[in-house]
Write an enzyme that holds these catalytic residues in place. Structure first.
Site, PDB file in Angstrom:
ATOM      1  N   ILE A   1       0.825  -1.211   0.000  1.00 22.85           N
ATOM      2  CA  ILE A   1       0.000   0.000   0.000  1.00 22.85           C
ATOM      3  C   ILE A   1       0.863   1.266   0.000  1.00 22.85           C
ATOM      4  O   ILE A   1       0.421   2.333   0.417  1.00 22.85           O
ATOM      5  CB  ILE A   1      -1.010   0.008   1.170  1.00 22.85           C
ATOM      6  CG1 ILE A   1      -0.308  -0.083   2.535  1.00 22.85           C
ATOM      7  CG2 ILE A   1      -2.002  -1.128   1.009  1.00 22.85           C
ATOM      8  CD1 ILE A   1      -1.266   0.090   3.731  1.00 22.85           C
TER       9      ILE A   1
ATOM     10  N   THR B   1       3.997   0.994   1.301  1.00 20.44           N
ATOM     11  CA  THR B   1       4.858   0.795   2.455  1.00 20.44           C
ATOM     12  C   THR B   1       6.253   0.290   2.094  1.00 20.44           C
ATOM     13  O   THR B   1       7.163   0.362   2.905  1.00 20.44           O
ATOM     14  CB  THR B   1       4.185  -0.227   3.393  1.00 20.44           C
ATOM     15  OG1 THR B   1       3.620  -1.267   2.581  1.00 20.44           O
ATOM     16  CG2 THR B   1       3.057   0.409   4.177  1.00 20.44           C
TER      17      THR B   1
ATOM     18  N   GLN C   1       8.302   5.574   5.784  1.00 23.89           N
ATOM     19  CA  GLN C   1       7.134   5.292   6.620  1.00 23.89           C
ATOM     20  C   GLN C   1       7.063   6.255   7.805  1.00 23.89           C
ATOM     21  O   GLN C   1       6.006   6.765   8.149  1.00 23.89           O
ATOM     22  CB  GLN C   1       7.180   3.844   7.132  1.00 23.89           C
ATOM     23  CG  GLN C   1       6.823   2.826   6.086  1.00 23.89           C
ATOM     24  CD  GLN C   1       5.419   3.043   5.562  1.00 23.89           C
ATOM     25  OE1 GLN C   1       4.448   2.872   6.287  1.00 23.89           O
ATOM     26  NE2 GLN C   1       5.309   3.455   4.322  1.00 23.89           N
TER      27      GLN C   1
ATOM     28  N   LYS D   1       9.998  -5.795  13.605  1.00 19.37           N
ATOM     29  CA  LYS D   1       8.803  -5.403  14.370  1.00 19.37           C
ATOM     30  C   LYS D   1       7.776  -4.640  13.523  1.00 19.37           C
ATOM     31  O   LYS D   1       6.604  -4.597  13.878  1.00 19.37           O
ATOM     32  CB  LYS D   1       9.199  -4.524  15.546  1.00 19.37           C
ATOM     33  CG  LYS D   1       9.841  -5.289  16.713  1.00 19.37           C
ATOM     34  CD  LYS D   1      10.045  -4.358  17.897  1.00 19.37           C
ATOM     35  CE  LYS D   1      10.555  -5.115  19.112  1.00 19.37           C
ATOM     36  NZ  LYS D   1      10.825  -4.183  20.232  1.00 19.37           N
ATOM     37  N   GLY D   2       8.212  -3.992  12.456  1.00 22.09           N
ATOM     38  CA  GLY D   2       7.260  -3.226  11.639  1.00 22.09           C
ATOM     39  C   GLY D   2       7.316  -1.749  11.961  1.00 22.09           C
ATOM     40  O   GLY D   2       7.497  -1.350  13.106  1.00 22.09           O
TER      41      GLY D   2
ATOM     42  N   GLU E   1       3.205   2.183  11.539  1.00 19.34           N
ATOM     43  CA  GLU E   1       2.321   3.005  12.360  1.00 19.34           C
ATOM     44  C   GLU E   1       3.011   3.756  13.489  1.00 19.34           C
ATOM     45  O   GLU E   1       2.532   4.812  13.922  1.00 19.34           O
ATOM     46  CB  GLU E   1       1.196   2.123  12.919  1.00 19.34           C
ATOM     47  CG  GLU E   1       0.290   1.642  11.792  1.00 19.34           C
ATOM     48  CD  GLU E   1      -0.655   0.522  12.181  1.00 19.34           C
ATOM     49  OE1 GLU E   1      -1.841   0.772  12.342  1.00 19.34           O
ATOM     50  OE2 GLU E   1      -0.178  -0.626  12.312  1.00 19.34           O
TER      51      GLU E   1
HETATM   52 MO1  MOS Z   1      -3.708  -0.144   9.538  1.00 19.79          MO
HETATM   53  S1  MOS Z   1      -4.988   1.148  10.543  1.00 19.79           S
HETATM   54  O1  MOS Z   1      -3.829  -1.655  10.303  1.00 19.79           O
HETATM   55  O2  MOS Z   1      -4.031  -0.048   7.903  1.00 19.79           O
END
Ligand code: MOS
Length: 734
Positions: A470, A472, A627, A690-691, A694
């Site tokens: 998306i 990312t 990100q 961990k990513g 967000e």
């Molecule tokens: Mo996210 S709010 O899990 O796209």
């Protein structure tokens, strides 16, 4: 493998960049399909009530109009709401467009015009005349008649259990603060509009859709439209942002497929920006945080109460209290979470759902406490630092937050800060420095992820998975992981994603894709390598240069020739690690912000942000940094701009475009400095990842609000902190 030689960890440029720049990357509304019809949605102008009649005469006469669907003539649905449940749906009854004559929210689809061109559908839609019988609606959180206590968020992390006796400890403590914070509803607004192109066929229905989960959409459509006998393929090769709005099958795909099924024709539906205000929103909330401490600032009690908006038909639950019991050392914690049911569309997860709202309140309250005990805000965090997750009574799998504080504050120059508000200025501007802590879940998807790796006859390795990218960087990091596992240059890796016909993957969300789909790709490539190695050994053609390439291109060509062109492939499945009982895992961040506030006009500029992030292994510093920067800009928007403001008389969001829904533009964004601190974590996921999708947004708004307090002496507890709000507060003060 030697870390020096791996391509993971290197900041290579994103491989989807060139196709995007050159126009080769196709988005949902860009696929060429023969005999295509176009649809346009007619939306409700009341917030609650019934449709009495729909006059279609004028619209039907409009040249090019083929059909107009409403609840009266739409194709038959099974009227059982659980069949419409989707993978990311909260408890309740999912909204079904054109189901019956009920209006649940302003902006709800009430009719769908299908025409030979987009323009004809759009213009005819304006001629559809709907008569309503309106009922009294409630869209204002503050005047909601009932708050419903909720203990758990279904499907994601529960609200942590309370510990100790927070009320008693609060009463007994020498220092205490209690404040109420409000946040506005926000809309996601990815750059790409929600859009669907349905290519209708008797055997195969191909759905080009903007979504964060082609597999969820495929399953949803099969059930909701009883397409069981047909093959349904959902393609989302490129997705221009999601932020959570694409976690669920959206109204666009539902309506486009409904139209296609009704007419047995191919149909495209692109929702204009205006309609995207009624697809979902970050739940607005009223939160009260009470903190009690001793004279040194050691926390004695934390109470956090959140009242959040939801719709009448679903209990959307943002985990706003997720970190309130675990971020700082404190024995007495009391958490209360309630929902207010409003006549709006259901709220929808939006980047760091819950945390971005809850941590705004908690981290502003920590700043208020710092001033109440007269200690530096960063020192207060360190005083209350915890190495254990006390709410879960488990150690963290890793937690380099201390290093985030240290490296972030050094980069920012925090030690040059003077503690007193209004003590720093330059010319006409007051300068303020504020900071806040961020935290987000570091989890793998609860659903398993699959991937396939294949040696193609042209000597390239093809890696496939239904997961989307998306924006990312998923294409890029999966290529890097595959290249390392197969010990081959990245140029020989071809990654294909975003297609429900490819191996099953869960939703792209929760910041879990790199860990989850990455692990599946790693396993698939490992299996393929073993297959190739054993076959090549048998055939006596194993590559002779270990550590450089698994097999040279010519050796692989020999192998394929030997197999008479038969390709080699391997599929693997990654399951979420069952380590949950032993460790708690989270990503952390420390954000330091500088604001400059015009003394006369109260205009705020966020001139500098340093964001130090601890997120385990960083697969690609370029895409990871993007990100964090993107999330930081979103955080600036949350702090200063974004407000899906309602006219509560009309029960309607009054924003219809970026002219009235303000997001940060270039002129609002100055220096953003991202620091990734080293964090090794062998427990959190197979790759140690961990990513980072967000974590970047969580601490930005509180850091800015705290900086505005430092600059002006005004404690701004309501987001967004618009110029008029700040000017009014400062006017009152002087
Ligand atoms: Mo996210 S709010 O899990 O796209």
């Amino acid at each position: 493998m030697d870390q020096e030689q791996t391509i993971t960890g290197k900041g290579i440029f994103r491989i989807d960049g060139p196709p995007k720049v050159r126009g080769g990357a196709k988005y949902a509304a860009e696929y060429k399909v023969p005999d295509l019809l176009h649809a346009y949605v007619v939306t409700a102008s009341i917030a609650k009530g019934r449709i009495l009649s729909i006059d279609l005469a004028a619209a039907r006469r409009f040249p090019g109009v083929v059909e107009i669907l409403s609840h009266k003539n739409r194709p038959w649905f099974w009227p059982v709401s659980f069949l419409y449940k989707d993978a990311a749906g909260p408890p309740g009854k999912p909204f079904m467009p054109l189901y019956d004559d009920r209006v649940h929210f302003s902006g709800q689809p009430v009719a769908l015009v299908i025409a030979e061109s987009y323009e004809a559908a759009r213009d005819a839609a304006a001629l559809v005349d709907v008569t309503y019988s309106a009922e009294q609606h409630v869209t204002n959180l503050a005047s909601s008649p009932a708050f419903i206590p909720r203990k758990h968020r279904i499907g994601v992390a529960p609200v942590p259990h309370p510990t100790g006796d927070a009320d008693r400890a609060f009463a007994a403590a020498p220092v205490k603060i209690e404040s109420t914070y409000t946040t506005s509803p926000e809309n996601h607004h990815p750059m790409e509009l929600f859009a669907t192109t349905v290519e209708w066929g008797d055997k195969i229905v191909t759905v080009y859709d903007k979504t964060q989960s082609p597999k969820s959409v495929e399953l949803f459509l099969k059930v909701a439209f009883r397409l069981i006998g047909r093959k349904v393929r959902v393609v989302s090769s490129y997705v221009g942002g999601g932020f959570g709005l694409g976690l669920r099958p959206q109204q666009s795909v539902f309506l486009a497929v409904m139209a296609a099924k009704s007419l047995k024709r191919s149909v495209r539906l692109v929702l204009p920006r205006d309609h995207m205000f009624a697809l979902g929103y970050r739940a607005n909330a009223v939160q009260t945080v009470s903190l009690a401490a001793d004279e040194k600032g050691r926390l004695q009690a934390i109470r956090h109460r959140a009242v959040a908006a939801t719709s009448q038909f679903e209990d959307a639950q943002d985990p706003m209290l997720l970190f309130s019991a675990s971020l700082y050392r404190c024995e007495n914690v009391k958490l209360t979470y309630e929902l207010a049911k409003l006549d709006t569309v259901s709220p929808c997860d939006m980047r760091a759902p819950g945390a971005a709202t809850g941590m705004f309140a908690l981290e502003c309250a920590m700043d208020e406490l710092a001033y109440a005990v007269n200690v530096d805000p960063l020192a207060l965090r360190l005083t209350n630092y915890t190495e254990r997750n006390q709410a879960e009574n488990r150690p963290f799998s890793s937690k380099a937050l201390r290093e985030c504080y240290a490296q972030g504050s050094e980069r920012f120059g925090w030690d040059k800060r003077s503690h007193t508000p209004r003590s720093m200025r330059e010319d006409k501007e007051l300068i303020g420095w504020g900071m806040a802590t961020g935290a987000w879940e570091a989890a793998m998807s609860p659903a398993p992820a699959r991937a396939e790796a294949r040696l193609r006859s042209d000597g390239k390795f093809e890696v496939t998975s239904s997961i989307t990218d998306i924006g990312t960087g998923t294409y890029t990091i999966l290529s890097q992981i595959a290249a390392d596992e197969l010990e081959t240059p990245i140029e020989r890796i071809v990654v294909r994603l975003g297609d429900s016909a490819l191996p099953f993957n869960p939703i792209q969300g929760g910041s879990w894709t790199a860990a989850t789909s990455g692990a599946a790709v790693q396993s698939a490539c490992r299996k393929l390598k073993a297959k190739i190695t054993s076959q090549a050994k048998q055939a006596g053609i194993l590559g002779r240069r270990p550590g450089t390439e698994l097999l040279s291109a010519s050796a692989l060509a020999d192998l394929l020739k030997l197999r008479r062109g038969g390709e080699l492939s391997a599929t693997a499945t990654n399951f979420s690690l069952p380590f949950g009982k032993k460790f708690s895992s989270a990503t952390h961040a420390a954000v330091f912000a500088e604001v400059r506030v015009d003394e006369e006009l109260s205009v705020v500029r966020v001139t500098r942000i340093v964001c130090a992030v601890a997120a385990g292994r960083i697969l690609n510093p370029n895409t990871a940094r993007s990100q964090i920067i993107g999330a930081t800009v979103m955080g600036i928007g949350k702090a200063l701009h974004e407000d899906a403001a309602y006219d509560h008389n009309l029960g309607r969001c009054m924003a219809h475009s970026f002219g009235d829904y303000h997001i940060p533009s270039n002129a609002d964004v100055y220096d953003i400095d991202v620091v990734f601190v080293d964090e090794t974590d062998t427990q959190v996921s197979p790759l140690g990842v961990k990513g980072v999708g967000e974590i970047g947004v969580v601490a930005v708004a509180p850091a800015i609000a705290n900086a505005i307090f430092h600059a002006t002496g005004e404690r701004m507890r309501d987001l967004p902190i618009t110029i008029d709000r700040l000017a009014r507060a400062r006017g009152r003060a002087s």
